[in-house]
Write a protein that holds these residues in place. Structure first.
Motif, short mmCIF file in Angstrom:
data_model
loop_
_atom_site.label_atom_id
_atom_site.label_comp_id
_atom_site.label_asym_id
_atom_site.label_seq_id
_atom_site.Cartn_x
_atom_site.Cartn_y
_atom_site.Cartn_z
N CYS A 1 0.83 -1.21 0.00
CA CYS A 1 0.00 0.00 0.00
C CYS A 1 0.86 1.26 0.00
CB CYS A 1 -0.93 -0.01 1.21
SG CYS A 1 -2.20 -1.30 1.13
N LYS A 2 1.98 1.21 0.70
CA LYS A 2 2.90 2.36 0.71
C LYS A 2 3.52 2.56 -0.68
CE LYS A 2 6.91 4.14 3.25
NZ LYS A 2 7.89 3.86 4.30
N ALA A 3 3.80 1.45 -1.37
CA ALA A 3 4.43 1.51 -2.68
C ALA A 3 3.48 2.00 -3.76
CB ALA A 3 4.98 0.15 -3.07
N GLY A 4 2.20 2.20 -3.44
CA GLY A 4 1.26 2.73 -4.42
C GLY A 4 1.31 4.23 -4.56
N ALA A 5 2.14 4.90 -3.74
CA ALA A 5 2.23 6.36 -3.80
C ALA A 5 2.65 6.81 -5.19
CB ALA A 5 3.23 6.87 -2.76
N HIS A 6 1.90 7.73 -5.76
CA HIS A 6 2.20 8.22 -7.10
C HIS A 6 3.54 8.95 -7.10
CE1 HIS A 6 -1.83 7.38 -8.83
NE2 HIS A 6 -2.20 7.52 -7.56
N GLY A 7 4.34 8.71 -8.12
CA GLY A 7 5.65 9.35 -8.23
C GLY A 7 6.74 8.38 -7.80
N VAL A 8 6.91 8.22 -6.49
CA VAL A 8 7.94 7.31 -5.99
C VAL A 8 7.52 5.87 -6.26
CG1 VAL A 8 9.18 6.51 -3.94
CG2 VAL A 8 8.69 8.94 -4.25
N GLY A 9 6.24 5.57 -6.06
CA GLY A 9 5.75 4.21 -6.24
C GLY A 9 5.00 4.03 -7.55
N ASP A 10 4.42 2.84 -7.70
CA ASP A 10 3.68 2.48 -8.91
C ASP A 10 2.37 1.83 -8.49
OD1 ASP A 10 2.74 1.73 -11.36
OD2 ASP A 10 4.23 0.15 -11.69
N PRO A 11 1.22 2.51 -8.64
CA PRO A 11 -0.05 1.93 -8.20
C PRO A 11 -0.35 0.58 -8.86
CG PRO A 11 -0.30 4.28 -8.66
CD PRO A 11 1.07 3.90 -9.13
N ALA A 12 0.01 0.41 -10.13
CA ALA A 12 -0.29 -0.85 -10.81
C ALA A 12 0.47 -2.01 -10.18
CB ALA A 12 0.05 -0.73 -12.30
N ALA A 13 1.78 -1.81 -9.91
CA ALA A 13 2.56 -2.87 -9.27
C ALA A 13 2.05 -3.14 -7.86
CB ALA A 13 4.04 -2.46 -9.23
N ALA B 1 -3.09 3.17 2.42
CA ALA B 1 -3.60 3.49 1.09
C ALA B 1 -4.24 4.87 1.08
CB ALA B 1 -4.59 2.43 0.64
N ALA B 2 -4.93 5.24 2.16
CA ALA B 2 -5.56 6.56 2.25
C ALA B 2 -4.50 7.64 2.41
CB ALA B 2 -6.54 6.60 3.42
N TYR B 3 -3.48 7.39 3.21
CA TYR B 3 -2.44 8.39 3.46
C TYR B 3 -1.66 8.70 2.18
CZ TYR B 3 1.65 10.66 5.52
OH TYR B 3 2.65 11.55 5.83
N PHE B 4 -1.40 7.68 1.36
CA PHE B 4 -0.62 7.88 0.14
C PHE B 4 -1.50 8.12 -1.08
CE2 PHE B 4 2.56 5.75 2.81
CZ PHE B 4 3.64 6.60 2.61
N ASP B 5 -2.82 8.29 -0.86
CA ASP B 5 -3.75 8.70 -1.92
C ASP B 5 -3.73 7.72 -3.10
OD1 ASP B 5 -5.68 10.21 -3.09
OD2 ASP B 5 -4.36 11.78 -3.83
N VAL B 6 -4.09 6.47 -2.81
CA VAL B 6 -4.09 5.43 -3.85
C VAL B 6 -5.50 4.83 -3.94
CG1 VAL B 6 -2.82 3.48 -4.81
CG2 VAL B 6 -1.74 4.91 -3.07
N PRO B 7 -6.41 5.47 -4.69
CA PRO B 7 -7.78 4.95 -4.78
C PRO B 7 -7.84 3.52 -5.32
CG PRO B 7 -7.62 7.17 -5.71
CD PRO B 7 -6.24 6.71 -5.46
N GLU B 8 -6.92 3.16 -6.23
CA GLU B 8 -6.93 1.82 -6.79
C GLU B 8 -6.76 0.77 -5.69
OE1 GLU B 8 -4.52 4.51 -9.67
OE2 GLU B 8 -4.90 4.31 -7.52
N LEU B 9 -5.88 1.04 -4.73
CA LEU B 9 -5.65 0.11 -3.63
C LEU B 9 -6.82 0.11 -2.65
CD1 LEU B 9 -1.86 0.52 -2.83
CD2 LEU B 9 -3.03 -1.56 -3.52
#
Length: 509
Positions: free
Chosen positions: A135-147, A177-185
C-alpha cells in the motif's frame, strides 16, 4: 509518516514484541508470532503462523556505485533472485524509499513469498507486513499503483489480513492506502475486507478513520473513493472533529501553494456536502452561505469596509474585504493589521482580495471579528511615531520562546533519553535526540531529532522558532510514542551545538 529506509538498531533488535493492547472498539489483536528465524527456502509448504523477521541490512553488489538497491541492474537482480538472499534482507530492500525499489514491489514481494514466507509475516524493524509495504508503494511518483495492486491482489488471495497494524504507526493497510492517496488500492482492499475496516481508527491521527487521514493529507482521490464506498463523513475523531474539520487551513499555505489551497477548498466542500443535515453538526461543518453578498453580511453585523476591527487573538486593524474566497468555503473577512503580525499581503494562493504591506494581511471567519463599539473596550487607532506607549490589552498574551523540558526524557517504552542519545524515529530513521519539550506549532511534548542523513524537514527551527541546531534537512520532530532510544554510547549534553532561541510572532486565522 516516514519515507526513508531504516537501519537496524544497535544490538540487533530482532526479537518479537507483543503489540499494545487495543483501545475499546479497536480491531482484534494480531495473532501471536513465532520466534524469529528464516524458514528453509525449499519449504514444502508455507508456515501456518506468521512471524517477525529480525532486522538486517540491504544487500548490495560488490563495488556498487550507488547506495540503494536497483532491481533493474543485472548485479542487483542476481542478488534478488539468489535463493541464499534471506527474507530479512529482502525486507530491508523494501524499506528503501526510491522509485527503483518501489516500482518493483511486486517482484520483491513475490521473491519473499517464494521463500516460504507467511503472507502476514512482519519486518522486525518497521513491524510492517507485505500488505503494508504494498500500500505504501502505491504512492504516485515514488511508487507504482499498478505494481502495488498486483502484489496486494495476490496477498489478499493468500489470506493477507487488512486489519493488522504496524506497532510504530498504528496504521492498517487501508490507512496506508488513504495516506498515500491510492484509490486503486482502496477499492482492492475494501472488496476483500470486512465492513468494519472502512471505519477503523488510527491513534496516531487522533483516532480518526481513513477518511480523516486522507482529508488531513489533502488526498482528494482517496476521499472521493472512500465516500463512494460508504465512508461516514459525520464520524468524529478523539478531538471531536469530522473529516471536513481536519483539512489543512488554506490561509496557512504559502503563496506558491495555490494548487494545495484549491485542493483544500474542494475537499472541504466535498466533505461538508456529504454530511447529512440530520446530523445536526455545527454550522461550520455544513454547507455555508457562499451565495450571500459580502455587503449584506456586513450590514447584518453592523460593520462596513474601512472600519476598525479586533480579532480573537487581540490583533487590531482595518477591515478591507468581506466575501467568499477561492481558498475555503464560507464568508471571510480580510483585515489589514496595524503591525506586521499577519500572514500575507492581501492575496492567498495567487488570488488578490485586497492590498496591504507584506505580513500585515490576515483572513478570519466573519463571525470572529468585532467592530468598534460592538463590545466594551473599543479598538483605538494606531499611535503615531513618538506617542507615549499604552499598556497592552489584557486579551493579548506575549508569546515566549519555547523552553526545553528539564528532568528525564522518556521514550515510548519509558526508557530514559538524554540529549545526544541515539534514537530511532518511527522504527526507521536513526538520529540523535536534541530537544524535548513543548512547542509553538502543536500541543503536547515533542522530541526534536537530528537525523543521521538528510531526510528531515528543517534545521531545528519551525515557523521561525528555533528549538535546536542541525544541518538543513536533518531536523525532524516526533511525539514520544514514535521515538525509541537505541543502544550505543551516549553523547554528553554539551556536545550538541549551542542553541539560540529566535521568536517570530505569527498571526492567527
Amino acid at each position: 509518516m516516514t519515507r526513508e529506509r531504516g537501519e537496524p538498531p544497535a544490538g540487533g533488535g530482532g526479537t518479537a514484541e507483543p503489540p499494545p493492547e487495543p483501545s475499546p472498539g479497536a480491531p482484534p489483536t494480531d495473532p501471536p508470532m513465532d520466534p524469529p528465524g528464516d524458514p528453509p527456502v525449499d519449504s514444502a509448504e508455507r508456515r501456518k503462523r506468521p512471524m517477525v523477521h529480525p532486522a538486517a541490512p540491504a544487500p548490495l553488489p560488490k563495488d556498487y556505485a550507488f547506495t540503494f538497491f536497483d532491481p533493474n541492474d543485472a548485479a542487483c537482480r542476481e542478488i534478488l533472485l539468489d535463493p541464499s538472499t534471506t527474507v530479512p534482507q529482502l525486507f530491508a530492500i523494501l524499506r528503501q524509499w526510491v522509485p527503483q525499489v518501489q516500482h518493483n514491489v511486486d517482484l520483491i514481494g513475490n521473491e519473499i513469498l517464494r521463500r516460504g514466507c507467511h503472507v502476514n509475516d512482519r519486518d522486525g524493524l518497521t513491524d510492517m507486513t507485505l500488505l503494508h509495504y504494498a500500500c505504501k508503494a502505491g504512492a504516485h511518483g515514488v511508487g507504482d499503483p499498478a505494481a502495488a495492486v498486483r502484489l496486494s491482489t495476490r496477498l489478499l488471495a493468500l489470506g493477507g489480513d487488512v486489519t493488522l497494524r504496524s506497532r510504530w504507526t498504528h496504521m492498517n493497510a487501508l490507512h496506508y492506502a488513504a495516506y498515500f492517496d491510492v484509490p486503486e488500492l482502496i477499492r482492492t482492499l475494501l472488496r476483500a475486507a470486512a465492513p468494519r475496516v472502512l471505519h477503523s481508527t488510527c491513534s496516531d491521527f487522533s483516532h480518526g478513520t481513513a477518511l480523516h487521514i486522507a482529508a488531513s493529507n489533502l488526498c482528494l482521490g482517496a476521499v472521493r473513493c472512500l465516500l463512494e464506498h460508504g465512508a461516514d463523513p459525520a464520524l468524529r475523531n478523539s478531538k471531536g472533529q469530522v473529516a471536513a474539520e481536519v483539512v489543512p487551513d488554506p490561509t496557512d499555505m504559502a503563496l506558491d501553494k495555490a494548487e494545495a489551497a484549491l485542493a483544500a477548498r474542494e475537499l472541504r466542500r466535498l466533505l461538508e456536502e456529504a454530511v447529512p443535515l440530520s446530523c445536526a453538526l455545527p454550522r461550520v461543518t455544513l454547507p455555508n452561505y457562499d451565495n450571500l453578498p459580502g455587503q449584506s453580511v456586513l450590514l447584518s453585523m453592523g460593520l462596513q469596509l474601512g472600519q476598525r476591527v479586533r480579532l480573537p487573538g487581540g490583533q487590531v486593524g482595518t477591515l478591507r474585504f468581506c466575501g467568499t474566497t477561492a481558498f475555503a468555503s464560507g464568508q471571510w473577512a480580510g483585515v489589514e493589521l496595524d503591525e506586521p503580525q499577519g500572514k500575507n499581503d492581501g492575496s492567498v494562493g495567487g488570488v488578490r482580495y485586497f492590498i496591504c504591506p507584506p505580513k500585515q494581511g490576515i483572513f478570519a471567519s466573519i463571525s470572529k471579528i468585532s467592530g468598534r463599539g460592538a463590545a466594551p473596550g473599543a479598538v483605538p487607532p494606531p499611535q503615531p511615531p513618538g506617542a507615549p506607549a499604552r499598556a497592552p490589552h489584557r486579551a493579548r498574551k506575549d508569546k515566549r520562546a519555547p523552553r526545553r523540558r528539564g528532568g528525564a526524557w522518556l521514550d515510548r517504552e519509558g526508557r530514559r533519553v538524554a540529549p545526544g542519545d541515539a534514537v530511532l524515529v518511527a522504527g526507521q530513521r536513526q538520529g540523535r535526540a536534541r530537544f524535548y519539550g513543548r512547542t509553538e506549532f502543536a500541543p503536547g511534548y515533542w522530541f526534536g531529532v537530528e537525523l543521521d542523513s538528510a531526510g528531515g524537514k528543517h534545521d531545528g527551527s519551525v515557523f521561525g522558532v528555533r528549538y535546536f541546531s542541525c544541518p538543513p534537512k536533518h531536523g525532524v520532530f516526533a511525539p514520544p510514542s514514535r521515538v525509541q532510544r537505541v543502544g550505543g554510547p551516549r553523547e554528553e549534553p554539551g556536545d550538541s551545538a549551542p542553541e539560540k532561541k529566535v521568536q517570530q510572532v505569527t498571526g492567527e486565522c
